[in-house]
Design an enzyme around this catalytic site. Structure first.
Site, PDB file in Angstrom:
ATOM      1  CG  ASN A 522      -0.318   0.564   2.446  1.00 53.87           C
ATOM      2  OD1 ASN A 522      -0.344   1.777   2.653  1.00 53.87           O
ATOM      3  ND2 ASN A 522       0.268  -0.283   3.281  1.00 53.87           N
ATOM      4  CB  SER A 582       6.453   2.289  12.017  1.00 51.23           C
ATOM      5  OG  SER A 582       5.232   2.378  12.713  1.00 51.23           O
ATOM      6  CB  CYS A 583       3.632   5.602   8.130  1.00 49.86           C
ATOM      7  SG  CYS A 583       2.960   5.625   6.460  1.00 49.86           S
ATOM      8  CG  ASN A 647       3.561   0.559   9.975  1.00 46.81           C
ATOM      9  OD1 ASN A 647       3.014   0.178   8.933  1.00 46.81           O
ATOM     10  ND2 ASN A 647       3.223   1.663  10.591  1.00 46.81           N
ATOM     11  CB  CYS A 792       4.130 -36.980  -7.713  1.00 45.94           C
ATOM     12  SG  CYS A 792       4.839 -36.426  -6.157  1.00 45.94           S
ATOM     13  CB  CYS A 799      16.121 -35.498  -2.592  1.00 47.43           C
ATOM     14  SG  CYS A 799      17.441 -36.175  -1.573  1.00 47.43           S
ATOM     15  CB  CYS A 823      18.392 -39.389   4.360  1.00 46.47           C
ATOM     16  SG  CYS A 823      17.273 -38.127   4.957  1.00 46.47           S
ATOM     17  CB  CYS A 829      11.989 -35.183   0.487  1.00 44.80           C
ATOM     18  SG  CYS A 829      12.401 -35.654   2.178  1.00 44.80           S
TER      19      CYS A 829
HETATM   20  C1  LIG Z   1      -3.710   0.097   3.503  1.00 49.50           C
HETATM   21  C2  LIG Z   1      -2.976   0.159   4.796  1.00 49.50           C
HETATM   22  C3  LIG Z   1      -2.957   1.331   5.546  1.00 49.50           C
HETATM   23  C4  LIG Z   1      -2.264   1.384   6.738  1.00 49.50           C
HETATM   24  N1  LIG Z   1      -2.301   2.533   7.466  1.00 49.50           N
HETATM   25  C5  LIG Z   1      -1.645   2.589   8.653  1.00 49.50           C
HETATM   26  C6  LIG Z   1      -1.735   3.713   9.484  1.00 49.50           C
HETATM   27  O1  LIG Z   1      -2.406   4.686   9.164  1.00 49.50           O
HETATM   28  N2  LIG Z   1      -1.056   3.711  10.649  1.00 49.50           N
HETATM   29  C7  LIG Z   1      -0.326   2.630  11.062  1.00 49.50           C
HETATM   30  O2  LIG Z   1       0.265   2.682  12.140  1.00 49.50           O
HETATM   31  N3  LIG Z   1      -0.244   1.546  10.302  1.00 49.50           N
HETATM   32  C8  LIG Z   1      -0.891   1.482   9.120  1.00 49.50           C
HETATM   33  N4  LIG Z   1      -0.852   0.349   8.383  1.00 49.50           N
HETATM   34  C9  LIG Z   1      -0.072  -0.811   8.881  1.00 49.50           C
HETATM   35  C10 LIG Z   1      -0.935  -1.790   9.642  1.00 49.50           C
HETATM   36  O3  LIG Z   1      -1.501  -1.221  10.795  1.00 49.50           O
HETATM   37  C11 LIG Z   1      -0.120  -3.022  10.057  1.00 49.50           C
HETATM   38  O4  LIG Z   1       0.908  -2.594  10.912  1.00 49.50           O
HETATM   39  C12 LIG Z   1       0.506  -3.745   8.866  1.00 49.50           C
HETATM   40  O5  LIG Z   1      -0.358  -3.747   7.783  1.00 49.50           O
HETATM   41  C13 LIG Z   1       0.882  -5.197   9.212  1.00 49.50           C
HETATM   42  O6  LIG Z   1      -0.229  -5.939   9.640  1.00 49.50           O
HETATM   43  P1  LIG Z   1      -1.123  -6.909   8.685  1.00 49.50           P
HETATM   44  O7  LIG Z   1      -0.173  -7.845   8.018  1.00 49.50           O
HETATM   45  O8  LIG Z   1      -2.103  -7.541   9.597  1.00 49.50           O
HETATM   46  O9  LIG Z   1      -1.754  -5.994   7.698  1.00 49.50           O
HETATM   47  C14 LIG Z   1      -1.550   0.257   7.194  1.00 49.50           C
HETATM   48  C15 LIG Z   1      -1.583  -0.910   6.449  1.00 49.50           C
HETATM   49  C16 LIG Z   1      -2.281  -0.983   5.269  1.00 49.50           C
HETATM   50  C17 LIG Z   1      -2.319  -2.267   4.502  1.00 49.50           C
HETATM   51  S1  SF4 Z   2       6.957 -39.236  -1.160  1.00 51.71           S
HETATM   52 FE1  SF4 Z   2       7.787 -38.360  -3.038  1.00 51.71          FE
HETATM   53  S2  SF4 Z   2       6.888 -39.566  -4.670  1.00 51.71           S
HETATM   54 FE2  SF4 Z   2       5.696 -39.963  -2.835  1.00 51.71          FE
HETATM   55  S3  SF4 Z   2       4.038 -38.483  -2.956  1.00 51.71           S
HETATM   56 FE3  SF4 Z   2       5.645 -37.530  -1.755  1.00 51.71          FE
HETATM   57  S4  SF4 Z   2       6.820 -36.345  -3.232  1.00 51.71           S
HETATM   58 FE4  SF4 Z   2       5.565 -37.780  -4.417  1.00 51.71          FE
END
Ligand SMILES: Cc1cc2nc3c(=O)[nH]c(=O)nc-3n(C[C@H](O)[C@H](O)[C@H](O)COP(=O)(O)O)c2cc1C
Ligand code: SF4
Ligand SMILES: Cc1cc2nc3c(=O)[nH]c(=O)nc-3n(C[C@H](O)[C@H](O)[C@H](O)COP(=O)(O)OP(=O)(O)OC[C@H]3O[C@@H](n4cnc5c(N)ncnc54)[C@H](O)[C@@H]3O)c2cc1C
Ligand code: SF4
Ligand code: SF4
Length: 863
Positions: A522, A582-583, A647, A792, A799, A823, A829
Site C-alpha cells: 500500500n 513507522s509509516c 508496521n 509423483c 532431493c 539422507c 523432500c
Molecule cells: C492500507 C494500509 C494502511 C495502513 N495505514 C496505517 C496507518 O495509518 N497507521 C499505522 O500505524 N499503520 C498502518 N498500516 C499498517 C498496519 O496497521 C499493520 O501494521 C501492517 O499492515 C501489518 O499488519 P497486517 O499484516 O495484519 O496488515 C496500514 C496498512 C495498510 C495495509
Molecule cells: S513421497 Fe515423493 S513420490 Fe511420494 S508423494 Fe511424496 S513427493 Fe511424491
C-alpha cells in the site's frame, strides 16, 4: 437422488474449501433448505477453525451427516454456487461429510440440552421432520417423546432410502445424538385416531408435532394387482434394507425379470436396488419421456450404469397372471394430449405400439398418500390436495395445539425441507407454549481469552490495527459487534500541518500460484479525515462500547502537533495511544519511519507525549531496520509503556511487464512502499520474539503482521506478543474472521488443557535459541509412507538437485524410498511432497553426514 458418499481427507477438505470464494450473501446458503449455513462452515474450515465449522454445521442441522449423503445438492446448495462462474461448484456435501466424520472421530459433543422444564411435547413420526423438531425442542428445554409406528426410528431414512446411498450407521449415530439430548423414543406405537390424539393432551402433553410422512403407496388401479409377485416401493425398499428380510428378497429377485412402474427418484431407487439384488432384467416403465422424468439426472445415470432399461412414454394396460402369480405385463406407448401436463388423464394411447413384457415381479412406485392410521384425525384438520395445511411460518395446523411438517404438508419434499419444518415448528411451539420454569443449558466452560495489556482489560487479544479497517466509527462499531476486543484507530494527524491526499491506485496485491492476496502493498498515509471528526468518532465509540479498548494512533510533525493529538485523543476517551513512528511512505519529511530510525527524535517525541497525557503510550516500530531493539529502548527511555511491531515492510511487490513501472503505478511511476499480510508474518514473528526476549527492554509487545487465522495468533502469543493487531486479514476477508480467531484459539487452549490465553504468552520463547546453540546428539532422516505415496517423484527431483540424492523411486511400484545412509535429514523432500504427512521425520541415533564426504571422493576419483 445422488450418492454423495465420498469422505474427503483433511487435505482434500481444506483444498476444496480453498476453492470457495467465501461469498457475501452466499447463494449456497439460500439453496440449502435446512439453513445448514454451508457458507459459514466452509469459511470456518478455510480459517483453520475445523471444530467451529463442525459446530456451525451440527447446530443448524441435526441430520447433517445424513444430508451430506442424500441431499440432491445439484438443485440445492450447489445449484447457485458462485464458483460455477469460474469452473465447478464447490463440493459442499463432500465437505459436510468430512466435517461430520471429523466430529465423530474426535468425539465432539456439540449439542447440549438442559434438564427439561415444565412442558411436554409429543412428536408423532420419527422421520427427519420429527427428529429435527424433537432435537430443537429438547435443546430449548422441552420434555419430548417421539412415537413411531415402526420398530426403529428414522422414517424413510431407515426404511426407504437404500443402503447403497445412506449408510445406516450414519443414521444410527445421528439418532444416538438425539437420544443423548434426553429425547424419549416409543417405537412400534402407531398413533391411530383423533381420540388417541386427544389422549395425548389428557396425558399432559402441551402440543403435538405431526410428521407421519406419506407412507401409503398408491395402487395402479389395474386388475390383478393382488397377484403374488406384486409389491409397492415401500414394501420392496423396506425389505431390501432389513437384515433379516434382505436375503429372502434377494432370492425372489435374483435372476428374475422385474418391472418398476414410475419415473421418479423412488422408482430409480427401486430399479437400482433390484439390479443390486442381482435381477436379470429390470425395466422402468414411465408415462413421461426420458427428458421429462422427474428423477434427477445423476439418478438416471446411475440406473443406466446399473443396466436398468427404460420404457418411457409408456403406460401399463394390464397384468397377466398364472396360478396366482404375476407372469407378465402389457403396455403401450402414449403421447400427451396437452403438452407439459404429466398426469395419467392427459395420456393418449398410440395405437399399434402395444407390447408385453414377461415379468416375475412388479414394483409400483407412483407416489404415496397419508399414513392410513391417522385418516380420522387428518380429515378433521384443514387439508388441500391431499396435504395438511399449515402456516408457512410456524407449521401450525387448524388446531392450534397441533403442528405438522415434512412430507405430509407438501409434495416434492426432501430431507432438508423436513429438517427445516422441524426447526420452524420447534420455534413456533416454544413461542406458543413458553416454559414457565427457567432452564439452563449445561455448556462446558471454555478457556478465557481475556488479557490485560497496559493496565486495560481486553475481552480478547484481537484488535484492528491502524489502517482503513479502523477508519470510521461506523466501521469499528461493526467490528466490535462481530467480536473484536479493541481497535487501534487509523492514525490521526493535524490537517493544518499537513493535508493528506493519498494517491490512487494505492494498493497492489501479491498472488502466488492459485493462492490470492498473500501479500499487500500500500502507498497510503495516515487518516485523510479531519481530526475533529475522528475525535468525535472515538468519543462515540468509547461511550457506545465501554468494554472495548480504543487505542488512538497518532502522528505529529512537531512537539505541538504530537501534544495536540495526544491530548485530544485522551479527552475523547481513548484508553491508550499508539505513536506511529513507522509509516514507510509519508510524503512529508521527518515523519513516519524516518523518526523510527532516528532514535533521539523517537525518544524525544515519546517523552513529549508522555509528559502531556496520563494514558499509556505504545510506540509502533518500523521493521525496515536490522535490529528493532535500539529504537524500542529509545522509546522506553522516552517513557513508552509498550511496543507494537510491525508496521509494513518497504517493498516492491511487482513490476508491470508492459509499462516497466513498479506497481501500484501512479501516473506511470511506482514506489517502494509498505508490504503486509501473510507473507510478512515470518518477519513479524522474528521481531516480536526478539523484543519479547529482551530483558533490557522488558516491555509488553503488541504483535502485528500477517495474522489471519487462530494458528497465526497462537504463534505470535507463543513468541511473546501480549496483544494482537490485524489489518490485511480483515481487508481480505472482513471483520468476520474474528469468530474463527476466537473459537479456534479457545479450542487450541482446550486441547492444551490451558485455562487462559495468558498462559500462552511467551511460552515458546524458551525454545528459541541462536543457531550456534544447536549442539545435536541425534539426527533425523526422512521416512516415506508407501501407503499414501502417489509416486509423483517431486521429492526425488528436490532431493536430487537441491539436497543429497537420497530418494529413490521404484519404477515398478512408483513409490519413493529413502536411502537412510545418504539422507542428511534436511527435510526438503517433506516440504515439496504434495501429500500432507506422506513424508515424516524419523529420529536416528548419532549424526548422519549422509555420505557427503564419500561422494566428493567418488566424484573426484572419476565416478
Ligand atoms: C492500507 C494500509 C494502511 C495502513 N495505514 C496505517 C496507518 O495509518 N497507521 C499505522 O500505524 N499503520 C498502518 N498500516 C499498517 C498496519 O496497521 C499493520 O501494521 C501492517 O499492515 C501489518 O499488519 P497486517 O499484516 O495484519 O496488515 C496500514 C496498512 C495498510 C495495509
Ligand atoms: S513421497 Fe515423493 S513420490 Fe511420494 S508423494 Fe511424496 S513427493 Fe511424491
Ligand atoms: C425411496 C425414497 C428415496 C428418497 N431419497 C431421498 C434423497 O436421496 N434425498 C432427499 O432429500 N430426500 C429423499 N427422499 C424424500 C425424503 O425421504 C422425505 O422427504 C423425508 O423422509 C420426509 O420426512 P418426514 O419426516 O416427513 O417423513 P418420513 O420420513 O416418511 O417419516 C414419517 C415417520 O412417521 C411414521 N408414522 C407414519 N404413520 C404413523 C403413525 N400413525 N403413528 C406413528 N408413526 C407413524 C413412519 O413410520 C415414519 O417413520 C426419498 C424418499 C423415498 C421414498
Ligand atoms: S444440508 Fe444438504 S443442501 Fe444443505 S448445505 Fe448440506 S448438503 Fe447442501
Ligand atoms: S456460493 Fe459457492 S463459492 Fe460462494 S460461499 Fe457458497 S460454496 Fe463458496
Amino acid at each position: 437422488m445422488p450418492n454423495n458418499k465420498i469422505i474427503l481427507t483433511l487435505q482434500g477438505a481444506i483444498q476444496e474449501a480453498g476453492r470457495c470464494l467465501l461469498c457475501h450473501d452466499a447463494p449456497c446458503n439460500s439453496g440449502c433448505g435446512a439453513d445448514t449455513d454451508p457458507a459459514t462452515f466452509i469459511f470456518k474450515l478455510r480459517m483453520g477453525n475445523i471444530k467451529g465449522a463442525v459446530r456451525t454445521m451440527r447446530r443448524n442441522n441435526v441430520l447433517a451427516a445424513t444430508c451430506a449423503q442424500v441431499c440432491p445438492t445439484c438443485r440445492l446448495c450447489e445449484e447457485g454456487c458462485s464458483r460455477s462462474g469460474i469452473d465447478e461448484p464447490i463440493r459442499i456435501s463432500a465437505i459436510q461429510a468430512f466435517l461430520a466424520d471429523y466430529e465423530r472421530r474426535e468425539g465432539m459433543h456439540v449439542l447440549h440440552a438442559p434438564k427439561p422444564g415444565n412442558r411436554k411435547i409429543a412428536v408423532i413420526g420419527s422421520g427427519p421432520a420429527g427428529l429435527s423438531a424433537a432435537t430443537n425442542l429438547a435443546m430449548k428445554g422441552y420434555a419430548v417423546t417421539v412415537l413411531e409406528k415402526r420398530s426403529e426410528p428414522g422414517g424413510l431414512l431407515r426404511y426407504g432410502i437404500p443402503d447403497h446411498r445412506l449408510d445406516p450407521d450414519i443414521l444410527n449415530h445421528e439418532i444416538d445424538l438425539i437420544r443423548n439430548l434426553g429425547v424419549k423414543f416409543e417405537c412400534a406405537k402407531p398413533v391411530s385416531s383423533k381420540t388417541e390424539l386427544n389422549e395425548f393432551f389428557n396425558r399432559d402433553f402441551d402440543a403435538i408435532f405431526l410428521a407421519t410422512g406419506y407412507d401409503q403407496p398408491y395402487d395402479l388401479g389395474l386388475l390383478g394387482e393382488d397377484l403374488s409377485g406384486i409389491m409397492n416401493w415401500e414394501e420392496f425398499l423396506r425389505l431390501s434394507k432389513g437384515e433379516e428380510t434382505r436375503d429372502d428378497l434377494r432370492e425372489k429377485v435374483q435372476g428374475k425379470r422385474i418391472v418398476v412402474v414410475g419415473g421418479g427418484s423412488v422408482a430409480m431407487d427401486c430399479a437400482v436396488t433390484a439390479k443390486m439384488l442381482a435381477a436379470d432384467r429390470v425395466y422402468a416403465v414411465s408415462l413421461e419421456a426420458m427428458d421429462e422424468l422427474p428423477a434427477d439426472m445423476d439418478e438416471k445415470e446411475l440406473a443406466f450404469r446399473e443396466g436398468v432399461r427404460f420404457k418411457s412414454s409408456c403406460r401399463l394396460m394390464g397384468i397377466q397372471g398364472e396360478n396366482g402369480r404375476i407372469k407378465g405385463v402389457k403396455g403401450c406407448e402414449i403421447r400427451w394430449k396437452k403438452p407439459g401436463w404429466f398426469v395419467p388423464e392427459n395420456a393418449q394411447d398410440v395405437s399399434g405400439t402395444e407390447f408385453s413384457l414377461p415379468t416375475d415381479m412388479l414394483i409400483k412406485a407412483i407416489g404415496a398418500g397419508f399414513s392410513p392410521e391417522l385418516q380420522a384425525t387428518l380429515t378433521s384438520l384443514n387439508s388441500k390436495d391431499g396435504r395438511l395445511v399449515t402456516s408457512v411460518q410456524n407449521m401450525q395446523t387448524s388446531d392450534p395445539r397441533i403442528f405438522a411438517g415434512g412430507d405430509m404438508v407438501a409434495s416434492g419434499k426432501t430431507v432438508v425441507t423436513a429438517v427445516m419444518d422441524g426447526k420452524k415448528a420447534a420455534e413456533a411451539i416454544a413461542e406458543a407454549f413458553p416454559l414457565s420454569t427457567t432452564v439452563t443449558v449445561p455448556l462446558p466452560k471454555r478457556p478465557s481469552l481475556e488479557i490485560e495489556f497496559c493496565g486495560s482489560k481486553f475481552i480478547n487479544p484481537f484488535c484492528l490495527s491502524a489502517s482503513p479497517v479502523a477508519n470510521t466509527a461506523e466501521m469499528v462499531s461493526r467490528a466490535f459487534d462481530a467480536g473484536w476486543g479493541g481497535v487501534v484507530y487509523k492514525t490521526l494527524n493535524i490537517e493544518r500541518e499537513y493535508k493528506i491526499v493519498d494517491p490512487t491506485p494505492r494498493l497492489n496485491a501479491l498472488h502466488h500460484g492459485d493462492r490470492r492476496f498473500i501479500g499487500l502493498q500500500n502507498i497510503e498515509m495516515v487518516s485523510e479525515r479531519p481530526l475533529a471528526q475522528n475525535l468525535k468518532d472515538i468519543d462515540w465509540l468509547k461511550k457506545r462500547y465501554p468494554d472495548r479498548i480504543i487505542i488512538s494512533s497518532i502522528m505529529g510533525y512537531s512537539d505541538e502537533g504530537w501534544i495536540e493529538l495526544a491530548k485530544g485523543s485522551e479527552d475523547a476517551g481513548a484508553d491508550m495511544l499508539e505513536l506511529n513512528f513507522s509509516c514507510p511512505q509519508m510524503a512529508i519529511e521527518g515523519a513516519g519511519h524516518t523518526i523510527g530510525q532516528d532514535y533521539p527524535a523517537l525518544e524525544h517525541f515519546t517523552k513529549v507525549v508522555k509528559d502531556n497525557v496520563s494514558i499509556p503510550v505504545i510506540a509502533k516500530m518500523t521493521p525496515n531496520i536490522t535490529d528493532m531493539l535500539p529504537p524500542s529502548i529509545a522509546a522506553k527511555q522516552g517513557g513508552a509503556d509498550a511496543i507494537s511491531a510491525i508496521n509494513t515492510l518497504r517493498a516492491i511487490t511487482e513490476v508491470n511487464l508492459d509499462t516497466f513501472a513498479p506497481m501500484p503505478t501512479i501516473q506511470g511511476r511506482g514506489s517502494i512502499s509498505g508490504y503486509s499480510g501473510p507473507a510478512v508474518k515470518p518477519i513479524a514473528l522474528r521481531f516480536v520474539a526478539e523484543l519479547a526476549q529482551s530483558d533490557e527492554l522488558s516491555l509488553p509487545v503488541s504483535g502485528i503482521g500477517g495474522i489471519e487465522t487462530w494458528q497465526d495468533a497462537a504463534m505470535f502469543l507463543l513468541m511473546g506478543a501480549a496483544n494482537l493487531q490485524v489489518t490485511t486479514g480483515v481487508m481480505h476477508y472482513g471483520y468476520r474472521i474474528v469468530e474463527s480467531l476466537i473459537e479456534g484459539l479457545e479450542d487450541y487452549l482446550e486441547s492444551k488443557k490451558l485455562e487462559s490465553v495468558t498462559e500462552l504468552i511467551g511460552r515458546g520463547l524458551q525454545y528459541l535459541v541462536d543457531p550456534s546453540e544447536h549442539h545435536q546428539t541425534k539426527h533425523v532422516i526422512s521416512s516415506v509412507d508407501v501407503e499414501t505415496c502417489i509416486g509423483c517423484g517431486l521429492c526425488y527431483i528436490a532431493c536430487h538437485d537441491g539436497a543429497n540424492q537420497a530418494i529413490r523411486i521404484d519404477s515398478d511400484t512408483r513409490t519413493a524410498s529413502v536411502d537412510e545412509e545418504r539422507c542428511v535429514g534436511c527435510l526438503l523432500c517433506k516440504h515439496v511432497c504434495p501429500v500432507w504427512d506422506c513424508i515424516s521425520m524419523k529420529e536416528i541415533d548419532g549424526i548422519n553426514v549422509g555420505g557427503m564426504h564419500g561422494d566428493a571422493i567418488r566424484f573426484v576419483g572419476g565416478k
